[in-house]
Write a protein that holds these residues in place. Sequence first.
Motif, PDB file in Angstrom:
ATOM      1  N   ASP B 136       0.826  -1.209   0.000  1.00  0.00           N
ATOM      2  CA  ASP B 136       0.000   0.000   0.000  1.00  0.00           C
ATOM      3  C   ASP B 136       0.847   1.241   0.000  1.00  0.00           C
ATOM      4  OD1 ASP B 136      -1.607  -1.819   2.486  1.00  0.00           O
ATOM      5  OD2 ASP B 136      -2.228  -1.691   0.386  1.00  0.00           O
ATOM      6  N   GLU B 137       2.004   1.124   0.596  1.00  0.00           N
ATOM      7  CA  GLU B 137       2.808   2.338   0.743  1.00  0.00           C
ATOM      8  C   GLU B 137       3.377   2.793  -0.576  1.00  0.00           C
ATOM      9  OE1 GLU B 137       4.469   1.668   5.220  1.00  0.00           O
ATOM     10  OE2 GLU B 137       5.462   2.948   3.756  1.00  0.00           O
ATOM     11  N   ASP B 138       3.407   1.879  -1.515  1.00  0.00           N
ATOM     12  CA  ASP B 138       4.041   2.195  -2.799  1.00  0.00           C
ATOM     13  C   ASP B 138       3.545   3.478  -3.439  1.00  0.00           C
ATOM     14  OD1 ASP B 138       5.039  -0.370  -5.180  1.00  0.00           O
ATOM     15  OD2 ASP B 138       6.098   1.207  -4.128  1.00  0.00           O
ATOM     16  N   GLU B 139       2.199   3.666  -3.419  1.00  0.00           N
ATOM     17  CA  GLU B 139       1.666   4.802  -4.169  1.00  0.00           C
ATOM     18  C   GLU B 139       2.045   6.134  -3.560  1.00  0.00           C
ATOM     19  OE1 GLU B 139      -0.815   1.362  -4.881  1.00  0.00           O
ATOM     20  OE2 GLU B 139      -1.692   2.796  -3.488  1.00  0.00           O
ATOM     21  N   GLU B 140       2.093   6.179  -2.196  1.00  0.00           N
ATOM     22  CA  GLU B 140       2.328   7.486  -1.582  1.00  0.00           C
ATOM     23  C   GLU B 140       3.778   7.899  -1.675  1.00  0.00           C
ATOM     24  OE1 GLU B 140      -0.871   6.159   1.717  1.00  0.00           O
ATOM     25  OE2 GLU B 140       1.078   6.872   2.366  1.00  0.00           O
ATOM     26  N   VAL B 141       4.654   6.903  -1.593  1.00  0.00           N
ATOM     27  CA  VAL B 141       6.069   7.267  -1.467  1.00  0.00           C
ATOM     28  C   VAL B 141       6.719   7.447  -2.835  1.00  0.00           C
ATOM     29  CG1 VAL B 141       8.190   6.681  -0.249  1.00  0.00           C
ATOM     30  CG2 VAL B 141       6.001   5.848   0.591  1.00  0.00           C
ATOM     31  N   VAL B 142       5.909   7.799  -3.849  1.00  0.00           N
ATOM     32  CA  VAL B 142       6.553   7.992  -5.154  1.00  0.00           C
ATOM     33  C   VAL B 142       7.157   9.381  -5.175  1.00  0.00           C
ATOM     34  CG1 VAL B 142       6.144   8.153  -7.624  1.00  0.00           C
ATOM     35  CG2 VAL B 142       5.014   6.387  -6.315  1.00  0.00           C
ATOM     36  N   GLU B 143       8.300   9.502  -4.575  1.00  0.00           N
ATOM     37  CA  GLU B 143       8.978  10.804  -4.536  1.00  0.00           C
ATOM     38  C   GLU B 143       9.615  11.056  -5.894  1.00  0.00           C
ATOM     39  OE1 GLU B 143       8.213  12.904  -1.428  1.00  0.00           O
ATOM     40  OE2 GLU B 143       9.926  13.459  -2.636  1.00  0.00           O
ATOM     41  N   GLU B 144       9.346  12.197  -6.456  1.00  0.00           N
ATOM     42  CA  GLU B 144       9.987  12.508  -7.731  1.00  0.00           C
ATOM     43  C   GLU B 144      11.450  12.804  -7.471  1.00  0.00           C
ATOM     44  OE1 GLU B 144       7.623  11.320 -10.348  1.00  0.00           O
ATOM     45  OE2 GLU B 144       9.495  12.253 -10.910  1.00  0.00           O
ATOM     46  N   SER B 145      12.218  11.753  -7.430  1.00  0.00           N
ATOM     47  CA  SER B 145      13.655  11.976  -7.217  1.00  0.00           C
ATOM     48  C   SER B 145      14.213  12.770  -8.396  1.00  0.00           C
ATOM     49  CB  SER B 145      14.364  10.634  -7.112  1.00  0.00           C
ATOM     50  OG  SER B 145      14.051   9.852  -8.236  1.00  0.00           O
ATOM     51  N   GLU B 146      15.300  13.463  -8.160  1.00  0.00           N
ATOM     52  CA  GLU B 146      15.820  14.310  -9.216  1.00  0.00           C
ATOM     53  C   GLU B 146      16.487  13.450 -10.278  1.00  0.00           C
ATOM     54  OE1 GLU B 146      14.077  17.107  -7.611  1.00  0.00           O
ATOM     55  OE2 GLU B 146      15.303  17.643  -9.326  1.00  0.00           O
ATOM     56  N   LEU B 490       2.175  13.124 -15.267  1.00  0.00           N
ATOM     57  CA  LEU B 490       1.710  14.485 -15.121  1.00  0.00           C
ATOM     58  C   LEU B 490       2.170  15.023 -13.776  1.00  0.00           C
ATOM     59  CD1 LEU B 490      -0.072  16.305 -16.783  1.00  0.00           C
ATOM     60  CD2 LEU B 490      -2.000  15.555 -15.452  1.00  0.00           C
ATOM     61  N   GLN B 491       2.782  16.193 -13.786  1.00  0.00           N
ATOM     62  CA  GLN B 491       3.243  16.784 -12.535  1.00  0.00           C
ATOM     63  C   GLN B 491       2.102  17.555 -11.899  1.00  0.00           C
ATOM     64  OE1 GLN B 491       6.340  16.287 -11.908  1.00  0.00           O
ATOM     65  NE2 GLN B 491       7.567  16.328 -13.777  1.00  0.00           N
ATOM     66  N   LYS B 492       2.266  17.900 -10.620  1.00  0.00           N
ATOM     67  CA  LYS B 492       1.202  18.669  -9.983  1.00  0.00           C
ATOM     68  C   LYS B 492       1.213  20.069 -10.577  1.00  0.00           C
ATOM     69  CE  LYS B 492       3.642  17.305  -5.930  1.00  0.00           C
ATOM     70  NZ  LYS B 492       4.608  17.905  -5.222  1.00  0.00           N
ATOM     71  N   ASN B 493       0.090  20.668 -10.702  1.00  0.00           N
ATOM     72  CA  ASN B 493      -0.066  22.037 -11.218  1.00  0.00           C
ATOM     73  C   ASN B 493       0.414  22.207 -12.643  1.00  0.00           C
ATOM     74  OD1 ASN B 493      -0.790  22.719  -8.673  1.00  0.00           O
ATOM     75  ND2 ASN B 493       1.233  23.465  -8.112  1.00  0.00           N
ATOM     76  N   GLU B 494       0.671  21.105 -13.310  1.00  0.00           N
ATOM     77  CA  GLU B 494       1.261  21.296 -14.634  1.00  0.00           C
ATOM     78  C   GLU B 494       0.298  21.988 -15.579  1.00  0.00           C
ATOM     79  OE1 GLU B 494       3.290  17.952 -16.117  1.00  0.00           O
ATOM     80  OE2 GLU B 494       3.165  18.690 -18.169  1.00  0.00           O
ATOM     81  N   LYS B 495      -0.941  21.519 -15.554  1.00  0.00           N
ATOM     82  CA  LYS B 495      -1.900  22.122 -16.490  1.00  0.00           C
ATOM     83  C   LYS B 495      -2.038  23.607 -16.234  1.00  0.00           C
ATOM     84  CE  LYS B 495      -5.194  18.642 -17.738  1.00  0.00           C
ATOM     85  NZ  LYS B 495      -6.599  18.324 -17.744  1.00  0.00           N
ATOM     86  N   ALA B 496      -2.149  23.951 -14.951  1.00  0.00           N
ATOM     87  CA  ALA B 496      -2.328  25.371 -14.619  1.00  0.00           C
ATOM     88  C   ALA B 496      -1.134  26.169 -15.090  1.00  0.00           C
ATOM     89  CB  ALA B 496      -2.524  25.512 -13.116  1.00  0.00           C
ATOM     90  N   MET B 497       0.072  25.638 -14.859  1.00  0.00           N
ATOM     91  CA  MET B 497       1.270  26.398 -15.229  1.00  0.00           C
ATOM     92  C   MET B 497       1.386  26.549 -16.727  1.00  0.00           C
ATOM     93  SD  MET B 497       4.294  25.724 -12.612  1.00  0.00           S
ATOM     94  CE  MET B 497       4.533  23.986 -12.528  1.00  0.00           C
ATOM     95  N   VAL B 498       1.071  25.470 -17.449  1.00  0.00           N
ATOM     96  CA  VAL B 498       1.190  25.572 -18.908  1.00  0.00           C
ATOM     97  C   VAL B 498       0.166  26.553 -19.458  1.00  0.00           C
ATOM     98  CG1 VAL B 498       0.984  24.309 -21.056  1.00  0.00           C
ATOM     99  CG2 VAL B 498       2.128  23.280 -19.131  1.00  0.00           C
ATOM    100  N   SER B 499      -1.042  26.504 -18.894  1.00  0.00           N
ATOM    101  CA  SER B 499      -2.049  27.422 -19.431  1.00  0.00           C
ATOM    102  C   SER B 499      -1.658  28.860 -19.114  1.00  0.00           C
ATOM    103  CB  SER B 499      -3.434  27.074 -18.911  1.00  0.00           C
ATOM    104  OG  SER B 499      -3.654  27.673 -17.686  1.00  0.00           O
ATOM    105  N   GLU B 500      -1.046  29.065 -17.944  1.00  0.00           N
ATOM    106  CA  GLU B 500      -0.577  30.416 -17.614  1.00  0.00           C
ATOM    107  C   GLU B 500       0.470  30.864 -18.607  1.00  0.00           C
ATOM    108  OE1 GLU B 500      -0.508  30.276 -12.900  1.00  0.00           O
ATOM    109  OE2 GLU B 500       1.113  31.459 -13.783  1.00  0.00           O
ATOM    110  N   MET B 501       1.396  29.946 -18.903  1.00  0.00           N
ATOM    111  CA  MET B 501       2.485  30.289 -19.811  1.00  0.00           C
ATOM    112  C   MET B 501       1.954  30.666 -21.182  1.00  0.00           C
ATOM    113  SD  MET B 501       5.628  28.008 -21.082  1.00  0.00           S
ATOM    114  CE  MET B 501       6.654  28.195 -19.669  1.00  0.00           C
ATOM    115  N   PHE B 502       1.002  29.857 -21.680  1.00  0.00           N
ATOM    116  CA  PHE B 502       0.460  30.161 -22.997  1.00  0.00           C
ATOM    117  C   PHE B 502      -0.254  31.500 -22.994  1.00  0.00           C
ATOM    118  CE2 PHE B 502       2.052  26.715 -24.952  1.00  0.00           C
ATOM    119  CZ  PHE B 502       1.429  25.485 -24.796  1.00  0.00           C
ATOM    120  N   GLU B 503      -0.992  31.748 -21.917  1.00  0.00           N
ATOM    121  CA  GLU B 503      -1.725  33.016 -21.858  1.00  0.00           C
ATOM    122  C   GLU B 503      -0.781  34.184 -21.836  1.00  0.00           C
ATOM    123  OE1 GLU B 503      -5.476  31.457 -19.380  1.00  0.00           O
ATOM    124  OE2 GLU B 503      -4.618  33.379 -18.767  1.00  0.00           O
TER     125      GLU B 503
END
Lengths: 85, 604
Positions: B136-146, B490-503
Amino acid sequence: MAEVEDTLKRIQSINGVIGTIVVNAEGIPIRSTLDNSTSVQYAGLLHQLTMKARGTVRDIDPQNDLSFLRIRSKKHEIMVSTGGL
Amino acid sequence: MEIVYVYTKKRSEFGRQCNFSDRPAELHVDILPDISLAANFIVRDPCNVTVQCAEEMSEHEVNTERFESESRGINHVEGGWPKDLNPEDMEATIRYRKKVEKDEHYQNTIMQIAGLMEHCCKQNNATDIYQEFFEDEDEEVVEESEEQPSAKTINVFRDPNEVKRTATSLSWHPDGNHKLAVSYSSLEFQRAPNDMSFDSYIWDIENPNKPEMTLKPVSPLVCLEYNPKDSHILAGGSYNGQIAYWDTRKGSQPAEMSTIEHSHRDPVYKVIWLQSKTGTDIFSASTDGQVLWWDIRKMSEPTERLVLDPSKKGNLDNALGAVSLEFETTMPTKFMVGTEQGLVVSCNRKAKTPAEKIVCTYSGHHGPIYALQRNPFFPKNFLTVADWTARIWSEDIKESSIMWTKYHMAHLLDGCWSPVRPSVFFTVKMDGTLDVWDILFKQNDPTLSLKVCDEALSSVRVQDNGRFLGCGSQLGTTTLLEISAGLCTLQKNEKAMVSEMFERETKREKILEARHREMRLKERSRSEQSREDEGKEADGEESAEELVARAEREFFEIMEAEKKKEWNEERQREKEKGVCEEKDFQEEHETNGVSSFKRSEISL
């Protein structure tokens, strides 16, 4: 002779064991608790695989030999105990 | 400090053989240690030195020739019985078995082996050694390592024919994505050798040795698309302008082909399936300037025709050649065409008159637009790939693109958006590199640039899960790559950031556009005014020499005026010594577009 029988019976009676097959060096099933065609199939396939596995182990270290082979699949586990101890 | 030894040789002795002779050593330079320098160093005690006494080895890599493998099954027949025994004979086999069991060696071995077997069986029962921990822990601990974005080649599919053709287009199978349809043709004008095969293949991605199915058209296919609704049907556009469709259940020959008289006159560069109730509509574009709509059930004639004439007269001679098409199922009435001339034409399907079909054009590219695709998350923005750049456009801004890449060293031949991440797109170049761009991360350079092969890459297509992509090269080699998880989740806030950038970029372009318009208006009004003042001839045409003479005259006039001004000012300055002054001269020459320059002077 009786001990052999006892041992085989004992193994078969362990919880979770579905069937037992005793295969000789040529790949012929000598003793089996499954039906003939299944025994022949398992014997033939596992014989080849065991030969290959043994060959691999001995290639890496000639003094070594295969003693046990476990094949874990989604549904079952096949355990092969070979004569090289 | 240089140590040199100088010797002289007579010119008459040049080139003579060397005569060696022995002499005792001569001391030329003797540099004695300078004790004061030792103060700059510290004695290191103890010193750690590693020493190894082992055999010296060297590492070698060898690449063997391609190993062709095939999957086969084995039929096992009973055997191993001794020669004189008939396996069918029940009694004989039972007798043999009993004989073996009586053997002492057999009994000993059985005891040994059985012991081991029992041990393992009991072990199995005691603990499940293959238990899944931390499920169960697998899903939460998906840290986006660099992790570094990376891509690795999974498989390479080579054109099995002797004469290699370019892999011009790829299409992924709509369900399951286990198959890849690749169309092969030679796009070089009249350079296709006579024995070039016309076949195109469908590959199973697990088996790179042999194509799963061959498609045999009448003329090599330039583009190939799976029907997104029915995965057995493929439509292809061929080099001679015909459109054909295949049903994979029915074999390698096309199920139906369009008639030559009503097809395109040039190779069909793109064919796309339309969204319709019957699921049998396609439309195609070609460099002959036409966009044709077809129903695959009746291929004898196109259902509709559009001529890409920017003057909206339907004149085929004026028409722009189409090289790419774009259609988004969420906007079924609109579609876009990328032309050979570098214009993107946006069209409306439902227009009443052919003149109204062409809505607007976007210009900005210098060469044919090889790829055109709307962003799957933001359909108002689309990507075009042409000449040496890739540009992102917004539908509202017609004058220029809102974002663009720098000019590369090699031509860009194809590109596409990632279907899972709105900020990621892929482009391929003529030098064989694949670039992965992530506009949220870096806008100037690709996030990942991979050299896939030495020849030009002509097409790229991403699978629907965004993880795999196939790129086809000029020699018919299709490479299947898997990109790292960071680039396809998909990263968090990605859609919002991309739409901001395009605007933001759209706004910037709007402002620039408005500014340009202002400036142009000013220019126009100024040039009109100056023409009235000078009372030039009505036809407005001056010969080159007259223009030059006028320019010279005006120049000298202005110079004289300036000189006089300067002279007056200097006299004034001499009167006002001791005062700091800063003067700005601004002179403007507007004749013949000579640019303006500024002079500033600081004087005491």
